[in-house]
Design an enzyme around this catalytic site. Structure first.
Site, PDB file in Angstrom:
ATOM      1  N   GLY A 218       0.817  -1.202   0.000  1.00 17.21           N
ATOM      2  CA  GLY A 218       0.000   0.000   0.000  1.00 17.21           C
ATOM      3  C   GLY A 218       0.851   1.253   0.000  1.00 17.21           C
ATOM      4  N   PRO A 260       5.008  -5.447  -2.034  1.00 15.12           N
ATOM      5  CG  PRO A 260       7.087  -4.436  -2.370  1.00 15.12           C
ATOM      6  CD  PRO A 260       6.432  -5.619  -1.716  1.00 15.12           C
ATOM      7  NE  ARG A 298      -3.235   2.644 -11.812  1.00 17.34           N
ATOM      8  CZ  ARG A 298      -2.888   3.716 -11.162  1.00 17.34           C
ATOM      9  NH1 ARG A 298      -2.394   4.749 -11.798  1.00 17.34           N
ATOM     10  NH2 ARG A 298      -3.015   3.787  -9.857  1.00 17.34           N
ATOM     11  CE1 TYR A 302      -8.721   1.169  -8.998  1.00 24.13           C
ATOM     12  CE2 TYR A 302      -7.040   1.326 -10.683  1.00 24.13           C
ATOM     13  CZ  TYR A 302      -7.785   0.571  -9.815  1.00 24.13           C
ATOM     14  OH  TYR A 302      -7.604  -0.776  -9.770  1.00 24.13           O
ATOM     15  CB  CYS A 328     -17.179   3.944 -29.607  1.00 23.32           C
ATOM     16  SG  CYS A 328     -16.417   4.174 -31.217  1.00 23.32           S
ATOM     17  CD  GLU A 329     -18.355   3.371 -22.855  1.00 20.25           C
ATOM     18  OE1 GLU A 329     -18.460   4.412 -22.158  1.00 20.25           O
ATOM     19  OE2 GLU A 329     -18.983   2.330 -22.644  1.00 20.25           O
ATOM     20  CE1 TYR A 356      -2.411  -3.845  -9.068  1.00 20.28           C
ATOM     21  CE2 TYR A 356      -1.231  -1.865  -8.410  1.00 20.28           C
ATOM     22  CZ  TYR A 356      -1.623  -3.166  -8.170  1.00 20.28           C
ATOM     23  OH  TYR A 356      -1.207  -3.784  -7.025  1.00 20.28           O
TER      24      TYR A 356
HETATM   25  C1  LIG Z   1      -2.597  -5.844  -4.639  1.00 20.90           C
HETATM   26  C2  LIG Z   1      -1.940  -6.422  -3.478  1.00 20.90           C
HETATM   27  C3  LIG Z   1      -0.667  -5.979  -3.084  1.00 20.90           C
HETATM   28  C4  LIG Z   1       0.078  -4.870  -3.786  1.00 20.90           C
HETATM   29  O1  LIG Z   1      -0.451  -3.611  -3.549  1.00 20.90           O
HETATM   30  P1  LIG Z   1       0.292  -2.295  -4.118  1.00 20.90           P
HETATM   31  O2  LIG Z   1      -0.590  -1.168  -3.718  1.00 20.90           O
HETATM   32  O3  LIG Z   1       0.420  -2.451  -5.587  1.00 20.90           O
HETATM   33  O4  LIG Z   1       1.635  -2.243  -3.502  1.00 20.90           O
HETATM   34  C5  LIG Z   1      -0.084  -6.606  -2.002  1.00 20.90           C
HETATM   35  N1  LIG Z   1      -0.723  -7.595  -1.326  1.00 20.90           N
HETATM   36  C6  LIG Z   1      -1.945  -8.047  -1.682  1.00 20.90           C
HETATM   37  C7  LIG Z   1      -2.570  -9.145  -0.924  1.00 20.90           C
HETATM   38  C8  LIG Z   1      -2.584  -7.473  -2.756  1.00 20.90           C
HETATM   39  O5  LIG Z   1      -3.812  -7.919  -3.090  1.00 20.90           O
END
Ligand SMILES: *Cc1c(COP(=O)(O)O)cnc(C)c1O
Length: 407
Positions: A218, A260, A298, A302, A328-329, A356
């Site tokens: 995260g 990560p 993305r 998002y 076409c959107e 992603y």
């Molecule tokens: C998606 C995911 C990650 C990676 O998250 P990032 O934000 O890309 O670092 C790590 N662990 C699990 C279980 C995930 O589903």
């Protein structure tokens, strides 16, 4: 990679095309490793779903990375890349018991995130070590928008269910060898991460045979110049200290795991697209490019920001453009963005296109998914060919309606 490198790549492999800088991936990997260098046994498991090209998996493995997977297919891709099963963790959500058993047979560490499957699995396979994913339910205070494993999240086993969890473990006699959390948000506030970690430590005290603690990921990466990002170095200092204290109290050295995705590959990626058309309306200048949300979703999915540079005319006068796709959107990549003057045929480079991005690409509008290139050792290597018309037809069955009517 210089602008000229990017232009050469677009010329050689066509557009649109994804390009990944191996050096940047290595830099991020080593940065994380260094931030936690005081931890005796640190394991970094790359989150395969961020970018699952097999050459990327192989490269990360060569740097010393394990893999974090969310499907049996990702497990198989990792094995195909030569990653040993012991260096793979499987952290799915909402999958069947059968899929989990399939992964166990491949020799991979599993992580279970709900009590129902935990009980069924424990009853059938009490000898297979299992990691459990907890939901720490931490809500960031103040003006921070970060919420870590909030109450309504579908992920993890609520820490409030710990008594029930412990009863299941006791009744089945199963072996819990790891505790895991993954917050899923862009973490900026290290204090929030540390608070969630306290809950993980608390939960961990209930289990006698732990081998590792997995703090998930995260980590936030910068999307713009001077953007704020997770201070990995500060997190490394603070969490290491706390982790050591925990291990001492626990009476054993545990392995510290991170998973990560974005942190390792986001900034390494550039997405190159060609400008098909400049369209001037009364209020806006549109730059229409040879891609859309079928290749990079993305911004629309998002609301993510991706910096866009005109690599064909980097010194040009800055003007305002809305960069849009050919789907076409409505597929707006950027609204009123300052970009060096664009001429039809120019190549635009999107930043932060490593994570992603390709992995969420589709064939919408029956377009081919783009090629992927790894820039390694000063050279561009094709690591995925652009799709072809045959790929669109593959697996489709044509019904002979006349024959069916006669039958
Ligand atoms: C998606 C995911 C990650 C990676 O998250 P990032 O934000 O890309 O670092 C790590 N662990 C699990 C279980 C995930 O589903």
């Amino acid at each position: 990679m210089t602008n000229q490198d990017l232009l050469d790549i677009a010329k050689e492999f066509g557009s649109p095309v994804y390009v990944y800088d191996a050096d940047k991936i290595a830099f991020q990997f080593n940065r994380l490793k260094k931030a936690f260098s005081q931890v005796k046994d640190l394991r970094i498991h790359y989150a395969v779903k961020a970018l699952s090209n097999i050459s990327i998996l192989k490269y990360l493995n060569s740097l010393g990375s394990g893999m974090d997977t969310v499907s049996v297919q990702e497990v198989k891709l990792s094995l195909e890349a030569g990653v040993p099963p012991k260096d793979i963790i499987y952290t799915p959500n909402g999958v069947s018991l059968e899929e989990i058993e399939q992964v166990v047979r491949l020799g991979v560490q599993i992580n279970i995130d709900n009590l129902s499957i935990l009980e069924q699995f424990g009853a059938k396979h009490p000898d297979v070590p299992v990691c459990i994913r907890i939901n720490p339910h931490i809500l960031a205070g103040g003006n921070s928008k970060i919420s870590v494993g909030h109450v309504d999240s579908k992920f993890g086993i609520s820490i409030h269910q710990m008594p029930l969890l412990l009863r299941i473990v006791e009744n089945t006699g199963m072996n819990i060898n790891g505790i895991h959390m993954h917050t899923g948000s862009d973490i900026l506030d290290i204090e929030v991460f540390l608070r969630a970690s306290e809950i993980l430590f608390d939960a961990a005290k209930n289990f006698k045979n732990l081998e590792f603690l997995d703090f998930g990921s995260g980590f936030k990466v910068p999307y713009r110049e001077n953007d704020i990002e997770t201070d990995i170095e500060e997190l490394g200092e603070k969490l290491t200290e706390r982790f050591k204290v925990f291990c001492k109290e626990y009476g054993r050295e545990l392995t510290l795991v991170f998973e990560p995705g974005k942190f390792l590959v986001s900034e390494a990626g550039k997405f190159l697209a060609k400008v098909n058309v400049i369209k001037q309306t009364t209020s806006t200048v549109f730059a229409g490019i040879d891609t859309g949300f079928n290749h990079l979703i993305r911004p629309m999915f998002y609301g993510s920001h991706h910096d866009i540079k005109n690599v064909s005319n980097p010194e040009g006068k800055f003007r305002f453009y809305s960069v849009v796709g050919y789907i076409c959107e409505t597929d707006t990549f950027a609204n009123n963005r300052r970009i060096a003057e664009i001429t039809e045929g120019d190549i635009l480079a999107f930043s932060n296109a490593g994570a992603y991005s390709f992995s969420m690409a589709s064939n919408f509008n029956s377009r081919y998914r783009p090629a992927e290139v790894l820039y390694y050792n000063g050279k561009a290597h094709l690591i995925r060919e652009r799709e072809t018309f045959e790929d669109l037809l593959r697996h489709q069955k044509v019904i002979d309606f006349q024959q069916v009517t006669l039958e």
